[in-house]
Design a protein around this motif. Structure first.
Motif, PDB file in Angstrom:
ATOM      1  N   PHE A  43       0.829  -1.195   0.000  1.00  0.00           N
ATOM      2  CA  PHE A  43       0.000   0.000   0.000  1.00  0.00           C
ATOM      3  C   PHE A  43       0.873   1.259   0.000  1.00  0.00           C
ATOM      4  O   PHE A  43       0.654   2.176  -0.796  1.00  0.00           O
ATOM      5  CB  PHE A  43      -0.942  -0.001   1.207  1.00  0.00           C
ATOM      6  N   MET A  44       1.877   1.278   0.876  1.00  0.00           N
ATOM      7  CA  MET A  44       2.780   2.438   0.918  1.00  0.00           C
ATOM      8  C   MET A  44       3.420   2.654  -0.444  1.00  0.00           C
ATOM      9  O   MET A  44       3.551   3.785  -0.907  1.00  0.00           O
ATOM     10  CB  MET A  44       3.891   2.203   1.937  1.00  0.00           C
ATOM     11  N   LEU A  53      11.034   6.203   1.935  1.00  0.00           N
ATOM     12  CA  LEU A  53      11.800   6.051   3.173  1.00  0.00           C
ATOM     13  C   LEU A  53      11.045   5.194   4.181  1.00  0.00           C
ATOM     14  O   LEU A  53      11.594   4.266   4.768  1.00  0.00           O
ATOM     15  CB  LEU A  53      12.090   7.431   3.788  1.00  0.00           C
ATOM     16  N   THR A  58      10.545   0.121   6.949  1.00  0.00           N
ATOM     17  CA  THR A  58       9.692  -0.964   7.423  1.00  0.00           C
ATOM     18  C   THR A  58      10.195  -2.299   6.882  1.00  0.00           C
ATOM     19  O   THR A  58      10.258  -3.287   7.603  1.00  0.00           O
ATOM     20  CB  THR A  58       8.239  -0.717   6.976  1.00  0.00           C
ATOM     21  N   LYS A  61      13.137  -3.562   8.802  1.00  0.00           N
ATOM     22  CA  LYS A  61      12.767  -4.176  10.088  1.00  0.00           C
ATOM     23  C   LYS A  61      12.204  -5.592   9.859  1.00  0.00           C
ATOM     24  O   LYS A  61      12.527  -6.525  10.601  1.00  0.00           O
ATOM     25  CB  LYS A  61      11.733  -3.314  10.815  1.00  0.00           C
ATOM     26  N   ALA A 116       4.742   1.447  15.281  1.00  0.00           N
ATOM     27  CA  ALA A 116       4.233   1.908  13.987  1.00  0.00           C
ATOM     28  C   ALA A 116       2.815   1.381  13.748  1.00  0.00           C
ATOM     29  O   ALA A 116       1.998   2.017  13.079  1.00  0.00           O
ATOM     30  CB  ALA A 116       5.171   1.473  12.864  1.00  0.00           C
ATOM     31  N   TRP A 119       0.393   3.730  15.022  1.00  0.00           N
ATOM     32  CA  TRP A 119       0.184   4.815  14.075  1.00  0.00           C
ATOM     33  C   TRP A 119      -0.885   4.398  13.055  1.00  0.00           C
ATOM     34  O   TRP A 119      -1.852   5.115  12.811  1.00  0.00           O
ATOM     35  CB  TRP A 119       1.502   5.159  13.369  1.00  0.00           C
ATOM     36  N   PHE A 123      -4.484   6.084  12.444  1.00  0.00           N
ATOM     37  CA  PHE A 123      -4.769   6.669  11.133  1.00  0.00           C
ATOM     38  C   PHE A 123      -6.016   6.048  10.510  1.00  0.00           C
ATOM     39  O   PHE A 123      -6.912   6.760  10.035  1.00  0.00           O
ATOM     40  CB  PHE A 123      -3.550   6.498  10.213  1.00  0.00           C
ATOM     41  N   LEU A 148       3.993   8.019  17.232  1.00  0.00           N
ATOM     42  CA  LEU A 148       5.324   7.635  16.770  1.00  0.00           C
ATOM     43  C   LEU A 148       6.373   8.738  16.877  1.00  0.00           C
ATOM     44  O   LEU A 148       7.538   8.466  17.193  1.00  0.00           O
ATOM     45  CB  LEU A 148       5.199   7.171  15.309  1.00  0.00           C
ATOM     46  N   HIS A 152      11.010   9.297  17.471  1.00  0.00           N
ATOM     47  CA  HIS A 152      11.839   9.524  16.287  1.00  0.00           C
ATOM     48  C   HIS A 152      12.752  10.734  16.437  1.00  0.00           C
ATOM     49  O   HIS A 152      12.394  11.725  17.069  1.00  0.00           O
ATOM     50  CB  HIS A 152      10.956   9.711  15.049  1.00  0.00           C
ATOM     51  N   VAL A 160       9.348  12.372   7.448  1.00  0.00           N
ATOM     52  CA  VAL A 160       8.029  11.752   7.476  1.00  0.00           C
ATOM     53  C   VAL A 160       6.948  12.803   7.202  1.00  0.00           C
ATOM     54  O   VAL A 160       5.982  12.541   6.480  1.00  0.00           O
ATOM     55  CB  VAL A 160       7.819  11.039   8.831  1.00  0.00           C
TER      56      VAL A 160
HETATM   57  C1  1PW Z   1      -0.214   5.152   5.240  1.00  0.00           C
HETATM   58  C2  1PW Z   1       0.157   4.927   6.648  1.00  0.00           C
HETATM   59  C3  1PW Z   1       1.307   3.994   6.800  1.00  0.00           C
HETATM   60  C4  1PW Z   1       1.734   3.785   8.236  1.00  0.00           C
HETATM   61  C5  1PW Z   1       2.941   2.897   8.309  1.00  0.00           C
HETATM   62  C6  1PW Z   1       3.842   3.158   9.477  1.00  0.00           C
HETATM   63  C7  1PW Z   1       5.286   2.903   9.156  1.00  0.00           C
HETATM   64  C8  1PW Z   1       6.187   3.629  10.112  1.00  0.00           C
HETATM   65  C9  1PW Z   1       7.622   3.675   9.681  1.00  0.00           C
HETATM   66  C10 1PW Z   1       8.267   5.012   9.948  1.00  0.00           C
HETATM   67  C11 1PW Z   1       9.675   5.036   9.446  1.00  0.00           C
HETATM   68  C12 1PW Z   1      10.332   6.376   9.514  1.00  0.00           C
HETATM   69  C13 1PW Z   1      11.809   6.375   9.221  1.00  0.00           C
HETATM   70  C14 1PW Z   1      12.686   5.564  10.119  1.00  0.00           C
HETATM   71  C15 1PW Z   1      12.683   5.617  11.431  1.00  0.00           C
HETATM   72  C16 1PW Z   1      13.506   4.750  12.367  1.00  0.00           C
HETATM   73  O1  1PW Z   1      14.468   5.549  13.022  1.00  0.00           O
HETATM   74  C17 1PW Z   1      12.564   4.122  13.363  1.00  0.00           C
HETATM   75  N1  1PW Z   1      11.831   3.064  12.722  1.00  0.00           N
HETATM   76  C18 1PW Z   1      10.504   2.889  12.889  1.00  0.00           C
HETATM   77  C19 1PW Z   1       9.861   1.762  12.150  1.00  0.00           C
HETATM   78  O2  1PW Z   1       9.815   3.601  13.577  1.00  0.00           O
HETATM   79  C20 1PW Z   1      13.240   3.578  14.595  1.00  0.00           C
HETATM   80  O3  1PW Z   1      14.075   2.496  14.265  1.00  0.00           O
HETATM   81  P1  1PW Z   1      15.594   2.528  14.811  1.00  0.00           P
HETATM   82  O4  1PW Z   1      16.244   3.748  14.228  1.00  0.00           O
HETATM   83  O5  1PW Z   1      15.499   2.612  16.331  1.00  0.00           O
HETATM   84  O6  1PW Z   1      16.203   1.238  14.342  1.00  0.00           O
END
Ligand code: 1PW
Length: 216
Positions: A43-44, A53, A58, A61, A116, A119, A123, A148, A152, A160
């Protein structure tokens, strides 16, 4: 159907995956949980490059979780509960800081996905209860602030926020979520929300009971 159909996002598949991740005894099956996430990534990706990004992060992970699953101790990574028990018993959780020479633990990695998921839950809830003139980019930003953003770093929050601006209109988003129409889309959203909240709440309890809600 077309042989390419399984590459397209389907909210039904997302709902089924999260539903299937729950066993009658309240265990959460990781393979199903991750396949729910993989569906969400489709979807993303359909939202365009702005979500690159978020999508890549995701996926990375999920990749770490899959490495654990296919590793030597893979059978311990069948459920959230068995993973937690295994990493606790072996001192692999990483309560302090991450050892450089070890892959990130399953617990700290799942915690990121778990946050996440909140989130997403917020949403989808906002979207399903929104009025016709609601702006998804705003709903998404609010959900992010609540669930979230506190976890961050500054630059991640900026990046984001930019992605949210690229979200389509509410009507278009509903079309992407459910081509059969908004009415049915709303029912599907509510169904998906139900399974996601259940999975979220159980994971939250497991992590809370082991003081694992702020793993570095
Ligand atoms: C349309 C709605 C979709 C919602 C999906 C939610 C996905 C959230 C992913 C956010 C990623 C942002 C960029 C990266 C951040 C990382 O620093 C953070 N990762 C997450 C998944 O939050 C923390 O990971 P880290 O840096 O402690 O390894």
């Amino acid at each position: 159907g077309s042989p390419f159909q399984e590459h397209r996002f389907q909210i039904q598949r997302l709902m089924r995956a999260f539903k299937a991740s729950l066993t009658p005894s309240g265990q959460i099956l990781l393979w199903e949980y991750l396949s729910g996430w993989k569906e969400l990534i489709k979807f993303m990706d359909s939202l365009g490059a702005a979500f690159g990004l978020v999508s890549r992060e995701t996926q990375s992970k999920i990749g770490i979780m899959e490495q654990h699953q296919s590793g030597e101790h893979g059978h311990h990574y069948r459920t959230v509960q068995s993973m937690v028990a295994f990493e606790l018993a072996r001192g692999l959780v990483g309560f302090q800081s991450l050892p450089e020479d070890q892959p990130p633990s399953g617990c700290r990695t799942l915690l990121r996905l778990h946050r996440a998921l909140k989130w997403l839950e917020l949403f989808l809830h906002k979207l399903s209860t929104s009025r016709k003139d609601g702006a998804p980019s705003q709903m998404c930003a609010e959900a992010y602030r609540e669930a979230l953003a506190p976890y961050h770093r500054w630059w991640v929050r900026q990046a984001v926020a930019l992605a949210f601006l690229a979200l389509p209109s509410r009507q278009e988003l509903y079309r992407l979520l459910c081509p059969e129409g908004e009415h049915q889309g709303q029912a599907l959203l509510l169904g998906a929300l139900g399974s996601i909240s259940q999975v979220y709440n159980i994971t939250q309890e497991v992590f809370a009971s082991h003081q694992m809600l702020d793993l570095p």
